[in-house]
Design a protein around this motif. Structure first.
Motif, PDB file in Angstrom:
ATOM      1  N   ARG A  43      -2.534   2.531   7.891  1.00  0.00           N
ATOM      2  CA  ARG A  43      -2.424   3.766   7.114  1.00  0.00           C
ATOM      3  C   ARG A  43      -1.571   4.785   7.863  1.00  0.00           C
ATOM      4  O   ARG A  43      -1.721   4.981   9.071  1.00  0.00           O
ATOM      5  CB  ARG A  43      -3.805   4.355   6.814  1.00  0.00           C
ATOM      6  CG  ARG A  43      -4.582   3.562   5.779  1.00  0.00           C
ATOM      7  CD  ARG A  43      -5.877   4.276   5.385  1.00  0.00           C
ATOM      8  NE  ARG A  43      -6.723   4.523   6.547  1.00  0.00           N
ATOM      9  CZ  ARG A  43      -7.706   3.707   6.936  1.00  0.00           C
ATOM     10  NH1 ARG A  43      -7.983   2.619   6.265  1.00  0.00           N
ATOM     11  NH2 ARG A  43      -8.422   4.008   7.996  1.00  0.00           N
ATOM     12  N   LEU A  44      -0.715   5.444   7.118  1.00  0.00           N
ATOM     13  CA  LEU A  44       0.194   6.442   7.684  1.00  0.00           C
ATOM     14  C   LEU A  44      -0.580   7.655   8.175  1.00  0.00           C
ATOM     15  O   LEU A  44      -1.339   8.261   7.426  1.00  0.00           O
ATOM     16  CB  LEU A  44       1.222   6.856   6.621  1.00  0.00           C
ATOM     17  CG  LEU A  44       2.315   7.802   7.057  1.00  0.00           C
ATOM     18  CD1 LEU A  44       3.188   7.165   8.140  1.00  0.00           C
ATOM     19  CD2 LEU A  44       3.170   8.193   5.849  1.00  0.00           C
ATOM     20  N   SER A  77       5.739  11.440   2.297  1.00  0.00           N
ATOM     21  CA  SER A  77       5.941  10.016   2.032  1.00  0.00           C
ATOM     22  C   SER A  77       6.187   9.846   0.543  1.00  0.00           C
ATOM     23  O   SER A  77       6.093  10.803  -0.223  1.00  0.00           O
ATOM     24  CB  SER A  77       4.727   9.198   2.482  1.00  0.00           C
ATOM     25  OG  SER A  77       3.581   9.585   1.752  1.00  0.00           O
ATOM     26  N   PRO A  79       5.651   6.918  -2.892  1.00  0.00           N
ATOM     27  CA  PRO A  79       5.005   5.677  -3.323  1.00  0.00           C
ATOM     28  C   PRO A  79       6.030   4.566  -3.532  1.00  0.00           C
ATOM     29  O   PRO A  79       7.222   4.818  -3.728  1.00  0.00           O
ATOM     30  CB  PRO A  79       4.363   6.064  -4.653  1.00  0.00           C
ATOM     31  CG  PRO A  79       5.218   7.173  -5.176  1.00  0.00           C
ATOM     32  CD  PRO A  79       5.692   7.915  -3.956  1.00  0.00           C
ATOM     33  N   VAL A 102       4.602   4.240   0.995  1.00  0.00           N
ATOM     34  CA  VAL A 102       3.190   3.871   1.137  1.00  0.00           C
ATOM     35  C   VAL A 102       2.604   3.374  -0.181  1.00  0.00           C
ATOM     36  O   VAL A 102       3.114   3.666  -1.252  1.00  0.00           O
ATOM     37  CB  VAL A 102       2.351   5.066   1.650  1.00  0.00           C
ATOM     38  CG1 VAL A 102       2.770   5.468   3.057  1.00  0.00           C
ATOM     39  CG2 VAL A 102       2.461   6.263   0.706  1.00  0.00           C
ATOM     40  N   THR A 103       1.502   2.621  -0.050  1.00  0.00           N
ATOM     41  CA  THR A 103       0.721   2.204  -1.220  1.00  0.00           C
ATOM     42  C   THR A 103      -0.219   3.338  -1.581  1.00  0.00           C
ATOM     43  O   THR A 103      -0.268   4.365  -0.890  1.00  0.00           O
ATOM     44  CB  THR A 103      -0.105   0.949  -0.908  1.00  0.00           C
ATOM     45  OG1 THR A 103      -1.056   1.283   0.116  1.00  0.00           O
ATOM     46  CG2 THR A 103       0.768  -0.208  -0.451  1.00  0.00           C
ATOM     47  N   GLU A 104      -1.017   3.139  -2.625  1.00  0.00           N
ATOM     48  CA  GLU A 104      -1.983   4.166  -3.040  1.00  0.00           C
ATOM     49  C   GLU A 104      -2.960   4.515  -1.926  1.00  0.00           C
ATOM     50  O   GLU A 104      -3.396   5.648  -1.818  1.00  0.00           O
ATOM     51  CB  GLU A 104      -2.750   3.712  -4.277  1.00  0.00           C
ATOM     52  CG  GLU A 104      -1.969   3.913  -5.551  1.00  0.00           C
ATOM     53  CD  GLU A 104      -2.812   3.647  -6.774  1.00  0.00           C
ATOM     54  OE1 GLU A 104      -3.998   3.999  -6.781  1.00  0.00           O
ATOM     55  OE2 GLU A 104      -2.253   3.065  -7.717  1.00  0.00           O
ATOM     56  N   GLN A 106      -2.321   4.837   1.122  1.00  0.00           N
ATOM     57  CA  GLN A 106      -1.533   5.382   2.231  1.00  0.00           C
ATOM     58  C   GLN A 106      -1.183   4.344   3.292  1.00  0.00           C
ATOM     59  O   GLN A 106      -0.908   4.673   4.444  1.00  0.00           O
ATOM     60  CB  GLN A 106      -2.228   6.578   2.888  1.00  0.00           C
ATOM     61  CG  GLN A 106      -2.233   7.834   2.035  1.00  0.00           C
ATOM     62  CD  GLN A 106      -0.836   8.326   1.702  1.00  0.00           C
ATOM     63  OE1 GLN A 106      -0.359   8.130   0.590  1.00  0.00           O
ATOM     64  NE2 GLN A 106      -0.178   8.927   2.639  1.00  0.00           N
ATOM     65  N   LEU A 108       1.307   2.011   5.045  1.00  0.00           N
ATOM     66  CA  LEU A 108       2.756   1.974   5.205  1.00  0.00           C
ATOM     67  C   LEU A 108       3.280   0.584   4.865  1.00  0.00           C
ATOM     68  O   LEU A 108       2.812  -0.411   5.409  1.00  0.00           O
ATOM     69  CB  LEU A 108       3.132   2.313   6.651  1.00  0.00           C
ATOM     70  CG  LEU A 108       4.614   2.314   6.975  1.00  0.00           C
ATOM     71  CD1 LEU A 108       5.320   3.490   6.297  1.00  0.00           C
ATOM     72  CD2 LEU A 108       4.805   2.380   8.491  1.00  0.00           C
TER      73      LEU A 108
END
Length: 186
Positions: A43-44, A77, A79, A102-104, A106, A108
């Motif tokens: 996760r970012l 960021s 999506p 990022v995905t939903e 967060q 990366l």
């Protein structure tokens, strides 16, 4: 087309406990402007840039400090579903050189750079012609020929000193990656 089609993936990243010195080495080795900082689940968490690392790396006391001490936790960021137009607008309005994707959750999944976006704006044939022009300019010292490309077929036209030079140019053009065929004419 969306961010997933444009981004560089997997993204090169560091984690919060990576030392300033180690992060500086990664940044320098890859020629990046910044690195995403991710937790153990990917996760970012933040971003660390050369501007963040330089002052810390100059001091022996902070060179071995964790990146968490110098990273910026507030991260912009985008999506995976963002369009190239949306990515460009975000990068220009925020003056970013790179944008984490990022995905939903967060997580990366990639990074989009300015050059990634420029690449989709530039047709492959234009890029190929520019590479051939660069090779020919390195050979002759100045632009002497007109170069065009269509589907990997490169045409070079203009004056040649003699038949030998024409053959050299033809051989040189064939060495450029992406050239599938050549046509050289006076």
């Amino acid at each position: 087309m969306n961010a997933a089609d444009v981004m560089s993936s997997p993204a090169v990243s560091v984690n919060p406990v990576t030392t300033v010195r180690a992060a500086s080495a990664v940044l320098g080795d890859h020629g990046f402007a910044a690195l995403p900082v991710v937790d153990d689940e990917g996760r970012l968490m933040g971003v660390v840039s050369g501007v963040d690392l330089l002052p810390a790396g100059m001091s022996p006391e902070t060179a071995h400090s964790p990146v968490a001490r110098v990273m910026r936790g507030s991260v912009i960021s985008a999506p995976v579903t963002a369009s190239p137009a949306e990515l460009t607008a975000t990068m220009l309005s925020q003056r970013l050189r790179c944008l984490p994707i990022v995905t939903e959750g967060q997580v990366l999944v990639g990074v989009v750079s300015r050059s990634d976006l420029l690449r989709i704006l530039t047709p492959a044939d234009a890029v190929l012609a520019a590479r051939v022009e660069t090779a020919l300019r390195a050979y002759s010292g100045r632009p002497r020929w007109t170069v065009s490309a269509l589907d990997g077929e490169v045409s070079v036209s203009g004056p040649f000193s003699d038949h030998a030079e024409r053959k050299v140019v033809e051989a040189l053009v064939r060495t450029v990656p992406g050239v599938r065929g050549t046509q050289v004419a006076c």
